[in-house]
Design a protein around this motif. Structure first.
Motif, PDB file in Angstrom:
ATOM      1  N   LEU A 160      -8.439  12.205 -14.405  1.00  0.00           N
ATOM      2  CA  LEU A 160      -9.276  11.054 -14.071  1.00  0.00           C
ATOM      3  C   LEU A 160      -8.424   9.921 -13.514  1.00  0.00           C
ATOM      4  O   LEU A 160      -8.778   9.303 -12.506  1.00  0.00           O
ATOM      5  N   ALA A 161      -7.295   9.654 -14.177  1.00  0.00           N
ATOM      6  CA  ALA A 161      -6.435   8.550 -13.751  1.00  0.00           C
ATOM      7  C   ALA A 161      -5.920   8.765 -12.331  1.00  0.00           C
ATOM      8  O   ALA A 161      -6.018   7.874 -11.472  1.00  0.00           O
ATOM      9  N   LEU A 162      -5.382   9.944 -12.059  1.00  0.00           N
ATOM     10  CA  LEU A 162      -4.850  10.221 -10.727  1.00  0.00           C
ATOM     11  C   LEU A 162      -5.965  10.361  -9.689  1.00  0.00           C
ATOM     12  O   LEU A 162      -5.757  10.059  -8.508  1.00  0.00           O
ATOM     13  N   GLY A 163      -7.139  10.799 -10.142  1.00  0.00           N
ATOM     14  CA  GLY A 163      -8.281  10.839  -9.240  1.00  0.00           C
ATOM     15  C   GLY A 163      -8.661   9.449  -8.761  1.00  0.00           C
ATOM     16  O   GLY A 163      -8.957   9.234  -7.574  1.00  0.00           O
ATOM     17  N   MET A 211       0.829  -1.213   0.000  1.00  0.00           N
ATOM     18  CA  MET A 211       0.000   0.000   0.000  1.00  0.00           C
ATOM     19  C   MET A 211       0.860   1.258   0.000  1.00  0.00           C
ATOM     20  O   MET A 211       0.650   2.184  -0.792  1.00  0.00           O
ATOM     21  N   ALA A 212       1.851   1.299   0.901  1.00  0.00           N
ATOM     22  CA  ALA A 212       2.702   2.477   1.021  1.00  0.00           C
ATOM     23  C   ALA A 212       3.592   2.659  -0.208  1.00  0.00           C
ATOM     24  O   ALA A 212       3.901   3.787  -0.597  1.00  0.00           O
ATOM     25  N   THR A 213       4.002   1.549  -0.828  1.00  0.00           N
ATOM     26  CA  THR A 213       4.820   1.636  -2.037  1.00  0.00           C
ATOM     27  C   THR A 213       4.076   2.361  -3.148  1.00  0.00           C
ATOM     28  O   THR A 213       4.621   3.255  -3.811  1.00  0.00           O
ATOM     29  N   VAL A 214       2.827   1.985  -3.350  1.00  0.00           N
ATOM     30  CA  VAL A 214       2.013   2.640  -4.382  1.00  0.00           C
ATOM     31  C   VAL A 214       1.840   4.114  -4.046  1.00  0.00           C
ATOM     32  O   VAL A 214       2.028   4.998  -4.892  1.00  0.00           O
ATOM     33  N   PHE A 215       1.510   4.402  -2.787  1.00  0.00           N
ATOM     34  CA  PHE A 215       1.234   5.784  -2.385  1.00  0.00           C
ATOM     35  C   PHE A 215       2.453   6.684  -2.586  1.00  0.00           C
ATOM     36  O   PHE A 215       2.362   7.754  -3.201  1.00  0.00           O
ATOM     37  N   TYR A 216       3.593   6.272  -2.061  1.00  0.00           N
ATOM     38  CA  TYR A 216       4.766   7.146  -2.123  1.00  0.00           C
ATOM     39  C   TYR A 216       5.389   7.191  -3.509  1.00  0.00           C
ATOM     40  O   TYR A 216       6.002   8.197  -3.887  1.00  0.00           O
ATOM     41  N   THR A 217       5.219   6.135  -4.274  1.00  0.00           N
ATOM     42  CA  THR A 217       5.692   6.161  -5.656  1.00  0.00           C
ATOM     43  C   THR A 217       4.901   7.180  -6.471  1.00  0.00           C
ATOM     44  O   THR A 217       5.475   7.984  -7.220  1.00  0.00           O
ATOM     45  N   VAL A 218       3.588   7.147  -6.328  1.00  0.00           N
ATOM     46  CA  VAL A 218       2.745   8.097  -7.053  1.00  0.00           C
ATOM     47  C   VAL A 218       2.978   9.513  -6.541  1.00  0.00           C
ATOM     48  O   VAL A 218       3.053  10.477  -7.327  1.00  0.00           O
ATOM     49  N   THR A 219       3.123   9.660  -5.226  1.00  0.00           N
ATOM     50  CA  THR A 219       3.383  10.978  -4.647  1.00  0.00           C
ATOM     51  C   THR A 219       4.651  11.591  -5.233  1.00  0.00           C
ATOM     52  O   THR A 219       4.702  12.783  -5.559  1.00  0.00           O
ATOM     53  N   LEU A 228      -5.893   0.097  -9.345  1.00  0.00           N
ATOM     54  CA  LEU A 228      -5.462  -0.649 -10.524  1.00  0.00           C
ATOM     55  C   LEU A 228      -6.027  -0.022 -11.796  1.00  0.00           C
ATOM     56  O   LEU A 228      -5.298   0.176 -12.783  1.00  0.00           O
ATOM     57  N   VAL A 229      -7.302   0.323 -11.768  1.00  0.00           N
ATOM     58  CA  VAL A 229      -7.932   0.963 -12.921  1.00  0.00           C
ATOM     59  C   VAL A 229      -7.266   2.306 -13.214  1.00  0.00           C
ATOM     60  O   VAL A 229      -7.049   2.671 -14.380  1.00  0.00           O
ATOM     61  N   GLY A 230      -6.935   3.040 -12.171  1.00  0.00           N
ATOM     62  CA  GLY A 230      -6.286   4.328 -12.357  1.00  0.00           C
ATOM     63  C   GLY A 230      -4.939   4.214 -13.053  1.00  0.00           C
ATOM     64  O   GLY A 230      -4.628   4.999 -13.964  1.00  0.00           O
ATOM     65  N   VAL A 231      -4.134   3.231 -12.650  1.00  0.00           N
ATOM     66  CA  VAL A 231      -2.827   3.032 -13.289  1.00  0.00           C
ATOM     67  C   VAL A 231      -3.003   2.591 -14.740  1.00  0.00           C
ATOM     68  O   VAL A 231      -2.273   3.041 -15.637  1.00  0.00           O
ATOM     69  N   LEU A 275       5.214   1.776 -14.568  1.00  0.00           N
ATOM     70  CA  LEU A 275       3.769   1.656 -14.363  1.00  0.00           C
ATOM     71  C   LEU A 275       3.323   0.200 -14.431  1.00  0.00           C
ATOM     72  O   LEU A 275       2.417  -0.218 -13.689  1.00  0.00           O
ATOM     73  N   TYR A 276       3.952  -0.580 -15.289  1.00  0.00           N
ATOM     74  CA  TYR A 276       3.631  -2.012 -15.330  1.00  0.00           C
ATOM     75  C   TYR A 276       4.035  -2.698 -14.025  1.00  0.00           C
ATOM     76  O   TYR A 276       3.318  -3.567 -13.510  1.00  0.00           O
TER      77      TYR A 276
END
Length: 387
Positions: free
Chosen positions: A290-293, A211-219, A276-279, A356-357
């Motif tokens: 929309l994607a980042l939302g 969870m944190a990996t996705v959050f901080y990577t996107v941040t 997942l849909v957003g990525v 992203l993959y």
């Protein structure tokens, strides 16, 4: 009145857990130009606090046992506040990195301690974790959104623009003085050791790490990713803003719903599916807002639920702190590698698509772990765990 005061103290403490990290990114170019920092060194300003959050989280339970829960939180706020205020007189790269390190220590200690605080004072209301998570998101959002206006207001003085967020720490410390003057909280405990041998606790830690990996990577990389797809800097900034602020209503509402009706596993998997849909939307060229939302919506649900799990899974405040210390400690160390991995993949391939993959794989793996955590917990089962 007592409940209001505890919630106010919780809110003020949580507001301080992200500005030391998120205020850096919008001003990074100015900081690099001023101090002559390399890109690798500059990355330490965001990576180091996350890494410290992982390393020092396990010490939270030990410190709270020694000096009491509220006093331990007070100490963690001192670390954050002092580190942030020090940035107002920063004159070297080394000193700036030191402030990142000190802030990381304070944030790492405060995270699991605040989970224990909720368990101690609101044992039958795990939904109050929404106050914690929403305050944290608001703190992160205002530090990012107002970093440049504050910088402009101080006539381009980035040191003062970073140090101004120490005011939040001073206000929080004033509120917590009233709590530490009382006798330290007597924790109901027989064993506050980190549950390293508990397979379920390790599974929860793995989930927190994903969870944190996705959050901080996107941040860290959302803006460069959007720009790499041909959008303007303004659009990239708008996308980051949407990603952050859409988390606020989700973080506020979802924990209360889960606390009342149960079914935490479907909620977790549903939020992961939205991420997942957003990525996927980013990969196929859907508009970044929309994607980042969508990614922000998923993140806004996952984080407070991740904070809620130790509160639901345990029966005392110190056990909640210990489980939180384990999953946040291991999880944040894992998460600190995410932004670095994205940068490495971009250097190798010259595009963000491979990263992203990889992010898709991480989210799908997180969904598997969430499923393994158990069948959907019905409201009766949650109530039984709450005693």
């Amino acid at each position: 009145m007592r409940t209001f005061y505890y919630l106010l103290a919780l809110t003020l403490a949580a507001l301080n857990l992200r500005p030391a990290i998120t205020s850096i990114s919008p001003l990074l170019e100015s900081i690099q130009d001023s101090l002559g920092m390399s890109g690798a060194t500059a990355s330490l300003l965001t990576t180091l606090p996350v890494l410290c959050m992982g390393i020092f989280s396990p010490f939270a339970a030990v410190i709270s046992k020694k000096i009491g829960l509220e006093r331990a939180i007070f100490v963690s706020l001192i670390f954050i506040t002092v580190a942030t205020l020090m940035r107002g007189v920063v004159g070297s790269v080394v000193l700036l990195v030191v402030t990142a390190f000190l802030a990381g220590i304070g944030i790492g200690l405060a995270g699991p301690l605040l989970s224990g605080f909720i368990k101690q004072h609101f044992p039958t209301k795990p939904g109050f974790v929404s106050v914690y998570s929403v305050s944290l998101v608001i703190g992160a959002g205002i530090a990012t959104g107002f970093a440049v206006p504050v910088y402009d207001g101080f006539s381009g003085n980035w040191q003062l623009a970073l140090a101004v967020w120490g005011a939040l720490g001073v206000i929080a410390l004033l509120a917590w003085i009233g709590l530490i003057q009382k006798r330290p909280t007597a924790l109901k405990t027989t064993n506050a050791a980190l549950p390293f041998r508990d397979k379920r606790a390790l599974l929860i830690t793995l989930f927190f790490g994903f969870m944190a990996t996705v959050f901080y990577t996107v941040t860290a990389w959302a803006a460069p990713i959007v720009i790499s797809f041909g959008y303007s800097t303004a659009m990239a900034a708008a996308g980051v803003t949407v990603f952050q602020f859409i988390q606020i209503p989700v973080s506020l509402v979802l924990p209360s719903i889960v606390s009342k009706y149960g079914y935490i596993t479907p909620a977790l998997i549903g939020c992961s599916a939205i991420e997942l849909v957003g990525v996927i939307c980013l990969l196929v060229g859907v508009h970044p807002l929309l994607a980042l939302g969508l990614i922000g919506f998923g993140a806004g649900g996952l984080f407070p639920l991740a904070l809620m799990i130790p509160i639901i899974e345990t029966d005392t405040a110190d056990k909640a702190s210990a489980l939180s210390a384990l999953n946040q400690g291991g999880g944040y160390i894992f998460a600190a590698l995410g932004p670095l991995a994205v940068g490495t993949l971009f250097d190798v391939f010259g595009t963000f698509k491979p990263a992203l993959y990889v992010l898709l794989v991480v989210i799908m793996s997180m969904g598997v772990v969430q499923y393994l955590l158990g069948r959907p917990a019905k409201v009766e089962e949650v109530k039984n765990k709450l005693g």
